[in-house]
Design a protein around this motif. Structure first.
Motif, PDB file in Angstrom:
ATOM      1  N   LYS A 159      -3.177   3.898   9.729  1.00 37.40           N
ATOM      2  CA  LYS A 159      -2.093   3.530   9.858  1.00 37.40           C
ATOM      3  C   LYS A 159      -1.242   4.409  10.678  1.00 37.40           C
ATOM      4  O   LYS A 159      -0.064   4.322  11.007  1.00 37.40           O
ATOM      5  CB  LYS A 159      -1.557   3.024   8.646  1.00 37.40           C
ATOM      6  N   ILE A 160      -1.753   5.886  10.699  1.00 36.88           N
ATOM      7  CA  ILE A 160      -1.049   7.008  10.964  1.00 36.88           C
ATOM      8  C   ILE A 160      -0.663   6.990  12.446  1.00 36.88           C
ATOM      9  O   ILE A 160      -1.450   6.693  13.200  1.00 36.88           O
ATOM     10  CB  ILE A 160      -1.893   8.117  10.962  1.00 36.88           C
ATOM     11  N   GLY A 161       0.671   6.802  12.764  1.00 34.57           N
ATOM     12  CA  GLY A 161       0.937   6.751  14.164  1.00 34.57           C
ATOM     13  C   GLY A 161       1.086   5.376  14.690  1.00 34.57           C
ATOM     14  O   GLY A 161       1.655   5.349  15.732  1.00 34.57           O
ATOM     15  N   SER A 162       1.102   4.392  13.878  1.00 33.45           N
ATOM     16  CA  SER A 162       0.959   2.929  14.412  1.00 33.45           C
ATOM     17  C   SER A 162       2.463   2.692  14.569  1.00 33.45           C
ATOM     18  O   SER A 162       3.271   3.074  13.569  1.00 33.45           O
ATOM     19  CB  SER A 162       0.334   1.979  13.559  1.00 33.45           C
ATOM     20  N   ALA A 163       2.695   1.797  15.630  1.00 35.70           N
ATOM     21  CA  ALA A 163       4.261   1.127  15.599  1.00 35.70           C
ATOM     22  C   ALA A 163       4.597   0.330  14.304  1.00 35.70           C
ATOM     23  O   ALA A 163       3.720  -0.460  13.542  1.00 35.70           O
ATOM     24  CB  ALA A 163       4.375   0.252  16.698  1.00 35.70           C
ATOM     25  N   PRO A 164       5.590   0.075  13.663  1.00 35.16           N
ATOM     26  CA  PRO A 164       6.120  -0.814  12.660  1.00 35.16           C
ATOM     27  C   PRO A 164       5.671  -2.155  13.080  1.00 35.16           C
ATOM     28  O   PRO A 164       5.908  -2.611  14.081  1.00 35.16           O
ATOM     29  CB  PRO A 164       7.680  -0.667  12.724  1.00 35.16           C
ATOM     30  N   GLY A 165       5.050  -2.840  12.135  1.00 29.01           N
ATOM     31  CA  GLY A 165       4.672  -4.272  12.488  1.00 29.01           C
ATOM     32  C   GLY A 165       3.177  -4.306  13.010  1.00 29.01           C
ATOM     33  O   GLY A 165       2.743  -5.337  13.436  1.00 29.01           O
ATOM     34  N   THR A 166       2.551  -3.236  13.192  1.00 29.07           N
ATOM     35  CA  THR A 166       1.015  -3.238  13.655  1.00 29.07           C
ATOM     36  C   THR A 166       0.552  -3.741  12.555  1.00 29.07           C
ATOM     37  O   THR A 166       0.142  -3.312  11.757  1.00 29.07           O
ATOM     38  CB  THR A 166       0.726  -1.747  14.116  1.00 29.07           C
ATOM     39  N   HIS A 171       7.998 -12.577   9.288  1.00 27.89           N
ATOM     40  CA  HIS A 171       8.432 -10.967   9.978  1.00 27.89           C
ATOM     41  C   HIS A 171       7.127 -10.489  10.241  1.00 27.89           C
ATOM     42  O   HIS A 171       6.180 -10.393   9.087  1.00 27.89           O
ATOM     43  CB  HIS A 171       9.415 -10.461   9.158  1.00 27.89           C
ATOM     44  N   PRO A 172       6.934  -9.652  11.341  1.00 31.08           N
ATOM     45  CA  PRO A 172       5.795  -8.915  11.456  1.00 31.08           C
ATOM     46  C   PRO A 172       5.561  -7.717  10.423  1.00 31.08           C
ATOM     47  O   PRO A 172       4.531  -7.442  10.025  1.00 31.08           O
ATOM     48  CB  PRO A 172       5.913  -7.996  12.663  1.00 31.08           C
ATOM     49  N   LEU A 173       6.693  -7.205   9.680  1.00 33.76           N
ATOM     50  CA  LEU A 173       6.612  -6.354   8.728  1.00 33.76           C
ATOM     51  C   LEU A 173       5.956  -6.906   7.316  1.00 33.76           C
ATOM     52  O   LEU A 173       5.285  -6.342   6.570  1.00 33.76           O
ATOM     53  CB  LEU A 173       7.820  -5.705   8.249  1.00 33.76           C
ATOM     54  N   ILE A 174       6.269  -8.221   7.259  1.00 32.90           N
ATOM     55  CA  ILE A 174       5.634  -8.817   6.034  1.00 32.90           C
ATOM     56  C   ILE A 174       4.115  -8.897   6.272  1.00 32.90           C
ATOM     57  O   ILE A 174       3.359  -8.654   5.556  1.00 32.90           O
ATOM     58  CB  ILE A 174       6.334 -10.320   5.864  1.00 32.90           C
ATOM     59  N   LEU A 175       3.718  -9.403   7.318  1.00 38.13           N
ATOM     60  CA  LEU A 175       2.361  -9.485   7.718  1.00 38.13           C
ATOM     61  C   LEU A 175       1.761  -8.044   7.545  1.00 38.13           C
ATOM     62  O   LEU A 175       0.532  -8.091   7.038  1.00 38.13           O
ATOM     63  CB  LEU A 175       2.164 -10.034   9.381  1.00 38.13           C
ATOM     64  N   GLU A 176       2.236  -7.173   8.259  1.00 36.18           N
ATOM     65  CA  GLU A 176       1.730  -5.649   8.014  1.00 36.18           C
ATOM     66  C   GLU A 176       1.491  -5.425   6.423  1.00 36.18           C
ATOM     67  O   GLU A 176       0.544  -4.870   6.178  1.00 36.18           O
ATOM     68  CB  GLU A 176       2.714  -4.632   8.668  1.00 36.18           C
ATOM     69  N   ASP A 177       2.620  -5.745   5.690  1.00 36.82           N
ATOM     70  CA  ASP A 177       2.499  -5.285   4.029  1.00 36.82           C
ATOM     71  C   ASP A 177       1.216  -6.158   3.541  1.00 36.82           C
ATOM     72  O   ASP A 177       0.601  -5.637   2.759  1.00 36.82           O
ATOM     73  CB  ASP A 177       3.763  -5.881   3.720  1.00 36.82           C
ATOM     74  N   ILE A 178       1.085  -7.536   4.178  1.00 36.17           N
ATOM     75  CA  ILE A 178      -0.041  -7.892   3.481  1.00 36.17           C
ATOM     76  C   ILE A 178      -1.376  -7.506   3.639  1.00 36.17           C
ATOM     77  O   ILE A 178      -2.192  -7.474   2.883  1.00 36.17           O
ATOM     78  CB  ILE A 178      -0.057  -9.609   4.068  1.00 36.17           C
ATOM     79  N   GLN A 194       0.535  -1.510  -1.322  1.00 39.40           N
ATOM     80  CA  GLN A 194       1.641  -1.561  -1.589  1.00 39.40           C
ATOM     81  C   GLN A 194       1.972  -1.490  -3.028  1.00 39.40           C
ATOM     82  O   GLN A 194       1.329  -1.946  -3.716  1.00 39.40           O
ATOM     83  CB  GLN A 194       1.837  -3.150  -1.139  1.00 39.40           C
ATOM     84  N   ARG A 195       3.303  -1.077  -3.341  1.00 41.18           N
ATOM     85  CA  ARG A 195       3.944  -1.233  -4.633  1.00 41.18           C
ATOM     86  C   ARG A 195       4.566  -2.515  -4.870  1.00 41.18           C
ATOM     87  O   ARG A 195       4.787  -3.331  -3.803  1.00 41.18           O
ATOM     88  CB  ARG A 195       4.762  -0.280  -4.907  1.00 41.18           C
ATOM     89  N   PRO A 196       4.299  -3.274  -6.044  1.00 40.75           N
ATOM     90  CA  PRO A 196       4.793  -4.523  -6.376  1.00 40.75           C
ATOM     91  C   PRO A 196       6.115  -4.488  -6.173  1.00 40.75           C
ATOM     92  O   PRO A 196       7.085  -3.626  -6.301  1.00 40.75           O
ATOM     93  CB  PRO A 196       4.471  -4.797  -7.884  1.00 40.75           C
ATOM     94  N   LYS A 197       6.483  -5.643  -5.207  1.00 42.30           N
ATOM     95  CA  LYS A 197       7.729  -5.963  -4.756  1.00 42.30           C
ATOM     96  C   LYS A 197       8.023  -7.401  -4.613  1.00 42.30           C
ATOM     97  O   LYS A 197       7.345  -7.947  -4.440  1.00 42.30           O
ATOM     98  CB  LYS A 197       8.082  -4.762  -3.733  1.00 42.30           C
ATOM     99  N   ILE A 198       9.177  -7.611  -3.912  1.00 40.85           N
ATOM    100  CA  ILE A 198       9.860  -8.614  -3.720  1.00 40.85           C
ATOM    101  C   ILE A 198      10.747  -8.605  -2.528  1.00 40.85           C
ATOM    102  O   ILE A 198      11.619  -7.842  -2.191  1.00 40.85           O
ATOM    103  CB  ILE A 198      10.227  -9.731  -4.733  1.00 40.85           C
ATOM    104  N   ASP A 199      10.556  -9.533  -1.307  1.00 42.58           N
ATOM    105  CA  ASP A 199      11.490  -9.778  -0.358  1.00 42.58           C
ATOM    106  C   ASP A 199      11.971 -11.036  -0.038  1.00 42.58           C
ATOM    107  O   ASP A 199      11.130 -11.857  -0.075  1.00 42.58           O
ATOM    108  CB  ASP A 199      10.726  -9.133   1.185  1.00 42.58           C
TER     109      ASP A 199
END
Length: 353
Positions: free
Chosen positions: A11-18, A85-92, A97-102
């Motif tokens: 993940k290092i250096g990747s754009a957000p949502g990659t 959202h791409p950031l949601i897909l990235e988190d999946i 990840q730490r337990p969280k809710i969006d």
């Protein structure tokens, strides 16, 4: 200690949502299971194509369970269909990840840790699970096949099951509740392990036992870090006025919250017990060392006057009067034995041994 943290070098250096899968690939192919139900109907099927779960029929609830995260194109298709959202897909895909809710416009995203306790090696195994909650769909994304939802699936198969009359928010509650209930089983197994260690600690403390205590302390820290954020997740669901969460479901979410608080109390109790066991071990080893030193000191003290006598009469001065005494050797041993008996009696009187 098992390695709970996964490498994030990719993940290092990747754009957000990659979209990059961070984690272990534990199977060759992913498995997608679709469970469809309403008050009257129930069906369960394995899907060859993820597109087969996209359609929605009236009030039918669709639970799509995805086992395996390494096929990124599957996650992309789900995201495109439901406007995730791409950031949601990235988190999946990022299993660190730490337990969280969006909360988003049309869906809720939740991340939790599904934990298992391996009784053979006495270690906690962790798996990240993500939920996407929509009006008629609930997506669950798991790292590998196998979970704690078997009883829930059996309930869904029953026509008279209360869950068949509920919406996706109640299904999400049921999934979270199953995960939280599994934490109690883990704590029960850990409690049995702690009892065994405590019994052994009283009988025969050893370095291996010390290693087991330290490993359990690390496991409890990991367990705490995995469960503690869950309170914020549940609190967010309870206090939200999000349309997908019905008021009738909130009381059930409060019940899970109470269970989470109870679990955290047990975790903290176990941590205190393990800390006390560590102190007990160190005290036991210190007492053993003191016993050894006491015995050595007693023997050393007994031999001090003997060394004194032999030192004097080991000198080679010519005019020492006792050297030519007929009974000198006998008298020496009499004095030696009397000295030893006097010191032993003195030590016993002082309760030194």
């Amino acid at each position: 200690m098992p390695k709970h943290m996964k490498s994030r070098k990719s993940k290092i250096g990747s754009a957000p949502g990659t979209l990059v899968h961070v984690g272990d690939r534990l199977s060759e192919n992913i498995k997608v299971t679709l469970i469809k139900y309403d008050k009257e109907n129930f069906s369960k099927s394995l899907l060859d194509k993820i597109e087969d779960c996209f359609s929605s029929e009236g009030n039918v609830i669709n639970w799509v369970d995805v086992d395996g995260l390494h096929e990124i194109e599957v996650i992309e298709k789900i995201g495109q269909e439901f406007n995730l959202h791409p950031l949601i897909l990235e988190d999946i895909l990022n299993t660190t990840q730490r337990p969280k809710i969006d909360f988003n416009e049309n869906y809720i995203y939740i991340v939790l840790k599904m934990l298992y306790y391996d009784k053979k090696i006495k270690r906690i195994k962790s798996e990240q699970i993500s939920f996407i909650i929509l009006k008629n769909h609930v997506f669950s994304f798991q790292e590998f096949e196998g979970d704690v939802f078997d009883n829930l699936r059996k309930r869904l198969e029953q026509n008279k099951s209360n869950i068949r009359n509920k919406r996706t928010d109640y299904l999400a509650y049921s999934l979270i509740d199953a995960i939280v209930d599994s934490y109690f089983d883990i704590l029960e197994s850990i409690g049995d392990t702690i009892d065994d260690i405590e019994d052994t600690l009283m009988r025969n403390p050893s370095e291996k036992l010390l290693s087991n205590i330290y490993e359990l302390k690390r496991e409890m820290i990991f367990l705490r870090n995995s469960i503690w954020p869950l309170r914020d997740v549940l609190n967010g669901l309870i206090k939200s006025d999000y349309p997908l969460i019905e008021d009738k479901t909130t009381i059930f979410l409060r019940d899970i919250y109470d269970h989470t608080v109870q679990i955290m109390d047990i975790v903290e109790t176990y941590r205190d017990i393990l800390s006390g066991m560590l102190d007990t071990y160190l005290s036991s080893m210190s007492n053993k060392t003191n016993e050894v030193m006491k015995v050595l000191t007693v023997f050393s003290t007994i031999f001090i006057p003997l060394s004194f006598f032999t030192g004097i009469y080991g000198m080679n001065f010519e005019y020492m009067p006792e050297l030519h005494f007929k009974y000198g050797y006998l008298i020496f041993w009499v004095i030696t034995v009397i000295s030893i008996l006097i010191m032993i009696r003195y030590f016993r009187k002082k309760n030194w041994f």
